[in-house]
Enzyme design. Structure first.
Site, PDB file in Angstrom:
ATOM      1  N   TYR A 156     109.315  -4.652  23.230  1.00 30.70           N
ATOM      2  CA  TYR A 156     109.468  -5.919  23.598  1.00 30.70           C
ATOM      3  C   TYR A 156     111.142  -6.027  23.912  1.00 30.70           C
ATOM      4  O   TYR A 156     112.186  -6.675  24.448  1.00 30.70           O
ATOM      5  CB  TYR A 156     108.526  -6.646  23.546  1.00 30.70           C
ATOM      6  CG  TYR A 156     107.580  -7.266  24.168  1.00 30.70           C
ATOM      7  CD1 TYR A 156     107.739  -7.962  25.220  1.00 30.70           C
ATOM      8  CD2 TYR A 156     106.497  -6.604  23.573  1.00 30.70           C
ATOM      9  CE1 TYR A 156     106.191  -8.298  25.398  1.00 30.70           C
ATOM     10  CE2 TYR A 156     105.152  -7.424  23.710  1.00 30.70           C
ATOM     11  CZ  TYR A 156     105.342  -7.769  24.996  1.00 30.70           C
ATOM     12  OH  TYR A 156     104.251  -7.756  25.783  1.00 30.70           O
TER      13      TYR A 156
ATOM     14  N   ASP B 126      98.853  -6.100  31.524  1.00 32.13           N
ATOM     15  CA  ASP B 126      99.692  -6.798  30.640  1.00 32.13           C
ATOM     16  C   ASP B 126     101.088  -5.720  30.948  1.00 32.13           C
ATOM     17  O   ASP B 126     101.550  -5.587  31.530  1.00 32.13           O
ATOM     18  CB  ASP B 126      98.803  -7.932  29.124  1.00 32.13           C
ATOM     19  CG  ASP B 126     100.683  -8.050  28.929  1.00 32.13           C
ATOM     20  OD1 ASP B 126     101.071  -9.648  29.167  1.00 32.13           O
ATOM     21  OD2 ASP B 126     100.875  -7.842  27.648  1.00 32.13           O
TER      22      ASP B 126
ATOM     23  N   HIS C   4      94.254 -14.810  31.195  1.00 30.23           N
ATOM     24  CA  HIS C   4      95.039 -13.722  31.209  1.00 30.23           C
ATOM     25  C   HIS C   4      94.310 -12.800  31.343  1.00 30.23           C
ATOM     26  O   HIS C   4      94.734 -11.217  31.278  1.00 30.23           O
ATOM     27  CB  HIS C   4      96.076 -14.062  30.497  1.00 30.23           C
ATOM     28  CG  HIS C   4      96.962 -13.121  30.173  1.00 30.23           C
ATOM     29  ND1 HIS C   4      98.293 -12.653  30.916  1.00 30.23           N
ATOM     30  CD2 HIS C   4      96.959 -12.203  28.647  1.00 30.23           C
ATOM     31  CE1 HIS C   4      99.212 -11.208  29.862  1.00 30.23           C
ATOM     32  NE2 HIS C   4      98.329 -11.138  29.135  1.00 30.23           N
TER      33      HIS C   4
END
Length: 350
Positions: A269, A157, A324
């Site tokens: 982010y 990720d 995921h």
């Protein structure tokens, strides 16, 4: 717990953790080296988890004078063996690599890091301290401090994003690159602009640009959003593979329920749009890309396109019915695929 946790005195937080500790560290399942350590004069209680085998995990910290940051990592395997460095994703910490710490310690010095702002690693307050340049420098400094010049680098990720960048910027540091469920960064930025479905799946990238509100949303209602990510049918771990135990989930909730523990991860982010797309983007390291086909956040087509950016041996393996959270969801298969990749001879493409 929940939004009011940060207002509780340290004693109350400690009692909360002690209350679940007996069930959390059951003798028949958990090995030695479980530790409770206090930092900052008792203000924070660290719970260092144990693997449910005879694996002995060692807990360490590195302090860097230039940045003033303390980095926490967990290691398995003997010093002097080749280094395998593991970079977790969001919202995780070193514990997401528990199956790999056990598996690869026989031939590697396996180090699972808490990234900047996560877990027991220091979390700078200002968002500019989480630019990609800072994150890349962190990994370079950690490698130097561990006494290694190169490693097998594995990222999942967001940790996969960092792993790609390390391989691009410092190819001499990476013997082999393994990325789990994250495409080459340029593939991601180009694909998201042309495919509304991926734009929708990545909408949280834009939501995270808002100050303080994402942290609030994650923490309310007893961290319901965080629990949903890991346990729901649409996004969770273990739909067709390993189940996340109550103790596993409690560990994640505890780590992210600490005061300010969500801001650092989300700040990663908040800098991404100032750094992408990349000016230099080719990867010259032998690369394995592993992908869970049922990833709720990343479309599998991006995995296929990634190969155009790797000017060396490239292998893509897509696991059907996998999520995921691949290294936790299908650890036996993932470990086997990694072993195969590590042991095979790879030749550079013409």
């Amino acid at each position: 717990r929940g939004l009011s946790l940060s207002r509780l005195p340290a004693l109350a937080r400690t009692l909360r953790c002690v209350a679940f500790w007996p069930g959390f560290c059951r003798v028949t399942f958990w090995s030695i080296h479980c530790k409770l350590l206090f930092f900052n004069e008792g203000e924070m209680l660290n719970i260092f988890l144990c693997q449910s085998t005879q694996t002995s995990l060692k807990f360490h910290a590195l302090y860097f004078q230039d940045s003033g940051l303390r980095f926490h990592y967990v290691a398995a395997g003997e010093r002097g063996k080749p280094l395998m460095l593991l970079l977790h994703g969001f919202p995780e910490f070193w514990y997401s690599w528990r199956y790999q710490l056990r598996e690869f310690k026989s031939e590697y010095r396996v180090v699972a890091l808490d990234l900047r702002g996560y877990g027991e690693t220091d979390a700078p307050i200002h968002r500019q301290n989480y630019k990609l340049d800072c994150l890349i420098t962190d990994i370079k400094d950690i490698l130097d401090s561990l006494g290694y010049s190169k490693c097998v680098l594995i990222g999942h990720d967001w940790g996969g994003m960092i792993a790609w960048l390390i391989a691009i910027c410092y190819p001499e540091m990476v013997m082999k690159l393994i990325v789990i469920n994250f495409p080459h960064p340029n593939v991601f930025t180009e694909y998201i602009l042309r495919h509304p479905a991926q734009l929708l799946k990545s909408s949280y990238y834009y939501f995270f640009q808002i100050p303080w509100f994402p942290e609030f949303m994650f923490s309310i209602n007893d961290f319901k959003v965080l629990k949903h990510l890991f346990t729901s049918h649409s996004t969770g771990i273990g739909r067709k593979g390993c189940q996340l135990t109550t103790e596993d989930l409690e560990a994640y909730i505890y780590v992210f329920s600490q005061p300010g523990a969500l801001s650092g991860p989300i700040n990663h982010y908040r800098n991404i749009f100032s750094c992408l797309p990349l000016k230099h983007h080719m990867v010259t390291t032998p690369t394995l890309l592993l992908w869970g086909e049922n990833d709720a956040f990343m479309e599998v087509e991006m995995a296929e396109v990634t190969k155009i950016y790797v000017k060396n041996y490239f292998r893509l393996t897509i696991l059907s019915e996998a999520s995921h959270w691949l290294q936790q969801d299908q650890p036996d298969i993932v470990n086997k695929l990694i072993w195969t990749f590590l042991k095979e001879e790879t030749r550079k493409k013409d």
